[in-house]
Design an enzyme around this catalytic site. Structure first.
Site, PDB file in Angstrom:
ATOM      1  N   ARG A  82       0.753  -1.143   0.071  1.00 10.98           N
ATOM      2  CA  ARG A  82       0.009   0.037  -0.057  1.00 10.98           C
ATOM      3  C   ARG A  82       0.925   1.287  -0.108  1.00 10.98           C
ATOM      4  O   ARG A  82       1.775   1.356   0.869  1.00 10.98           O
ATOM      5  CB  ARG A  82      -0.793  -0.067   1.104  1.00 10.98           C
ATOM      6  CG  ARG A  82      -2.164   1.055   1.365  1.00 10.98           C
ATOM      7  CD  ARG A  82      -2.910   0.864   2.362  1.00 10.98           C
ATOM      8  NE  ARG A  82      -3.716  -0.578   2.353  1.00 10.98           N
ATOM      9  CZ  ARG A  82      -4.196  -0.931   3.265  1.00 10.98           C
ATOM     10  NH1 ARG A  82      -3.898  -0.779   4.618  1.00 10.98           N
ATOM     11  NH2 ARG A  82      -4.985  -2.195   3.157  1.00 10.98           N
ATOM     12  N   ARG A 194      -5.550   0.982  17.525  1.00  9.65           N
ATOM     13  CA  ARG A 194      -6.030   0.477  16.139  1.00  9.65           C
ATOM     14  C   ARG A 194      -5.638   1.472  15.118  1.00  9.65           C
ATOM     15  O   ARG A 194      -5.095   2.395  15.380  1.00  9.65           O
ATOM     16  CB  ARG A 194      -7.480  -0.040  16.309  1.00  9.65           C
ATOM     17  CG  ARG A 194      -7.619  -1.729  16.432  1.00  9.65           C
ATOM     18  CD  ARG A 194      -8.841  -2.180  16.282  1.00  9.65           C
ATOM     19  NE  ARG A 194      -8.990  -2.351  14.837  1.00  9.65           N
ATOM     20  CZ  ARG A 194     -10.180  -2.674  14.199  1.00  9.65           C
ATOM     21  NH1 ARG A 194     -11.390  -2.913  14.913  1.00  9.65           N
ATOM     22  NH2 ARG A 194     -10.205  -3.084  12.970  1.00  9.65           N
ATOM     23  N   LYS A 195      -6.446   1.082  13.962  1.00 10.66           N
ATOM     24  CA  LYS A 195      -5.900   2.007  12.827  1.00 10.66           C
ATOM     25  C   LYS A 195      -6.576   3.391  13.154  1.00 10.66           C
ATOM     26  O   LYS A 195      -7.728   3.446  13.880  1.00 10.66           O
ATOM     27  CB  LYS A 195      -6.758   1.499  11.676  1.00 10.66           C
ATOM     28  CG  LYS A 195      -8.121   1.391  11.478  1.00 10.66           C
ATOM     29  CD  LYS A 195      -8.603   1.024  10.198  1.00 10.66           C
ATOM     30  CE  LYS A 195     -10.127   0.851  10.066  1.00 10.66           C
ATOM     31  NZ  LYS A 195     -10.623   0.343   8.572  1.00 10.66           N
ATOM     32  N   GLY A 448     -16.883  -6.247   1.039  1.00  6.94           N
ATOM     33  CA  GLY A 448     -17.089  -7.632   1.034  1.00  6.94           C
ATOM     34  C   GLY A 448     -17.333  -8.294   2.360  1.00  6.94           C
ATOM     35  O   GLY A 448     -17.121  -9.672   2.757  1.00  6.94           O
ATOM     36  N   CYS A 453     -15.059  -1.704   4.496  1.00  4.76           N
ATOM     37  CA  CYS A 453     -14.003  -0.915   3.532  1.00  4.76           C
ATOM     38  C   CYS A 453     -14.572  -0.238   2.246  1.00  4.76           C
ATOM     39  O   CYS A 453     -13.922   0.768   1.826  1.00  4.76           O
ATOM     40  CB  CYS A 453     -12.702  -1.844   3.056  1.00  4.76           C
ATOM     41  SG  CYS A 453     -11.790  -2.442   4.651  1.00  4.76           S
ATOM     42  N   GLY A 454     -15.684  -0.775   1.928  1.00  4.55           N
ATOM     43  CA  GLY A 454     -16.479  -0.053   0.501  1.00  4.55           C
ATOM     44  C   GLY A 454     -17.370   0.892   1.014  1.00  4.55           C
ATOM     45  O   GLY A 454     -17.874   1.570   0.391  1.00  4.55           O
TER      46      GLY A 454
END
Length: 550
Positions: A82, A194-195, A448, A453-454
């Protein structure tokens, strides 16, 4: 052996790593074995490469994400990288380098993500040093792009160019990236619970998903001064879309980076670290409350902060596709729709060539997984629109493709439960055939899995994939959401259908949902929402569709 080397060595031993979790959180154990700095894995990269991908420990698979290298279960031995691109800004030379690496060392599959960056796929572990070197040569890096780090910082893709901005906020994005990551990574920010997602924008057109971010700075005005209002605690995964809360803080542009940095450090120092699904900033805010968070921020800064100003964003949103006039005289930006963000090296190289030929070599990536060629002189717009690539990446896409977003899906993601990208494109083409082009564009987002994430709960129509059993067989299915949006009036999409198989009937189902959703929206626009007749009509519209489906 030094104390630091002992920590690193323990991380390479899966038994040692597993002995230091926090609660059930193994990732905290992996970080502890690295002296709380996942970037230390870089010092053992050569040893890891020598042992080979088959010998990777669970700890190494996670720790490599600190340097942007991602083990992918669906493609054993082949990795993803990434690439960090603050604000989605790129140059033609960078795209050419990425394309060349993808063709020569990868699998010729590249993805533009919803965080305005590019993912390189299909390379082997032994090629990582060469990829790093090539990327550094064009001022690109992959550090801190995954796991417990501040991810790529988002902003308006036309920052500095669009006449619809209160001010250019991209310098704040780049200042934050310099502080948090820099050229070599920054251990001050590599041990978050976390993120952490950050968006900074001065655009009034709601072209970023501010309300789904851990921190968002949005354009505001107070007492004649321009600056930002601060939003905190938004998220997509970990239990669904939580809309960010106002912190009741207004900061001027020159103060903005310092405020964001301190908020990140508060999360680092006080955020929950046990169950991974409960470690986001939103859960600390849920525990503390916004007032306590604001008070802690003021205490750390050592000065009082102004209360929030007037949010200067309008009610509509924009994707910056098509031809738009820049605030620079006689220049335009041409936004190209790249369905689901997937490109190959040849397309990426051609995009770079067009940016050089018709613009000044700049390319801007968007949160909709699209690309923009800016700084095109007025007399060069028409020739650009005739270029063959624009037949593939149209500036005037169909209403069902324009707002299409899809996560990576089972092709390459460790977590995904269904394939998304080709299915998303096929559905949009089918809807175009069924419903035609004479409708207003709407956003259709695919995730998904529940990680979101979408951004499926931030769309007009959202689809979340999962597996289910029907007639004794395990099949792909989606839950369908409607009515999601970000912006000043953000709301999480509502699940209206729990289980819809991904079979040949899916296009008919979604077409029915779109018709019911449009009925619902139009009814809201023309009726009192408290009117029982409105509620009855909206319910009847959806019920009649469900009855037809049954």
């Amino acid at each position: 052996m030094s104390h630091d080397s002992e920590f690193i060595s323990s991380a390479l031993d899966p038994k040692a790593s597993a002995q230091v979790p926090v609660g059930n959180n193994l990732v905290e154990g992996y970080k502890a074995s690295m002296n709380r700095d996942g970037l230390h894995i870089l010092g053992h990269l050569s040893q890891i490469i020598e042992r080979g991908a088959e010998a990777l420990t669970p700890a190494e698979k996670e720790l490599l994400k600190w340097i942007g290298v991602f083990f992918r279960k669906p493609t054993p031995g082949k990795f993803m990288m990434r690439i960090r691109m603050p604000n989605g800004f790129a140059r033609s030379a960078q795209l050419r380098t990425i394309a060349e690496l993808s063709r020569r060392l990868g699998n010729s599959v590249l993805d533009i993500t919803t965080r305005q960056q590019i993912e390189l796929r299909g390379f082997t572990l032994d090629t990582v040093p060469e990829i790093f070197e090539k990327l550094r040569g064009v001022d690109l890096r992959t550090l801190q792009t995954g796991i417990d780090n501040v991810r790529n910082i988002n902003g308006c893709s036309l920052a500095g160019l669009t006449p619809h901005e209160l001010f250019d906020a991209s310098p704040v994005v780049h200042e934050l990236d310099r502080i948090i990551v820099g050229s070599k990574g920054n251990p001050e920010f590599t041990n978050l619970p976390r993120k952490f997602n950050v968006t900074v924008t001065g655009c009034t057109d709601n072209c970023t998903h501010c309300e789904s971010q851990d921190i968002a700075l949005v354009p505001a005005k107070k007492a004649g001064r321009f600056g930002f209002n601060v939003l905190v605690g938004g998220k997509m995964g970990s239990g669904g879309f939580t809309v960010a809360s106002p912190l009741n803080v207004f900061v001027e542009i020159f103060q903005a980076a310092a405020v964001v940095v301190e908020l990140i450090k508060i999360y680092r120092d006080h955020g929950p670290r046990e169950a991974r699904s409960k470690c986001r900033f939103a859960f600390l805010i849920e525990q503390w409350g916004v007032r306590r968070l604001r008070a802690e921020l003021v205490a750390r800064l050592g000065r009082e902060l102004a209360f929030q100003g007037r949010d200067m964003r309008g009610p509509a949103d924009a994707d910056h596709l098509g031809v738009s006039s820049q605030k620079q005289a006689n220049l335009s930006a041409v936004g190209l729709c790249i369905p689901t963000g997937r490109v190959n090296p040849e397309q990426l190289e051609e995009l770079a060539r067009l940016a050089d030929t018709f613009g000044n070599g700049e390319i801007r990536l968007t949160i909709g997984q699209n690309a923009i060629i800016p700084n095109v002189p007025a007399n060069r717009v028409a020739p650009l629109l005739e270029e063959p690539l624009l037949k593939q990446f149209s500036p005037r896409p169909s209403p069902f493709t324009r707002g299409l977003v899809a996560c990576v899906g089972t092709d390459y993601c460790n977590l995904a439960l269904i394939e998304t990208k080709s299915r998303a494109i096929a559905l949009s083409e089918n809807l175009q055939s069924k419903m035609g082009s004479g409708v207003n564009p709407l956003s259709i987002h695919w995730s998904g899995c529940p990680a979101g994430c979408g951004n499926h709960q931030a769309a007009d129509i959202g689809l979340r994939g999962f597996k289910t059993r029907i007639d004794g067989k395990i099949v792909d299915a989606v839950a369908i959401y409607t009515g999601g949006r970000t912006g000043p009036h953000a709301v999480a999409g509502r699940e209206i259908l729990e289980t819809v198989p991904c079979d040949e009937s899916l296009p008919d189902v979604v077409a029915g949902v779109i018709q019911s959703y449009r009925f619902d929206v139009e009814a809201r626009e023309h009726a009192n929402l408290s009117d029982p007749l409105y509620a009855a009509a909206a319910t009847a519209g959806l019920a009649s569709w469900r009855l037809a489906r049954a």
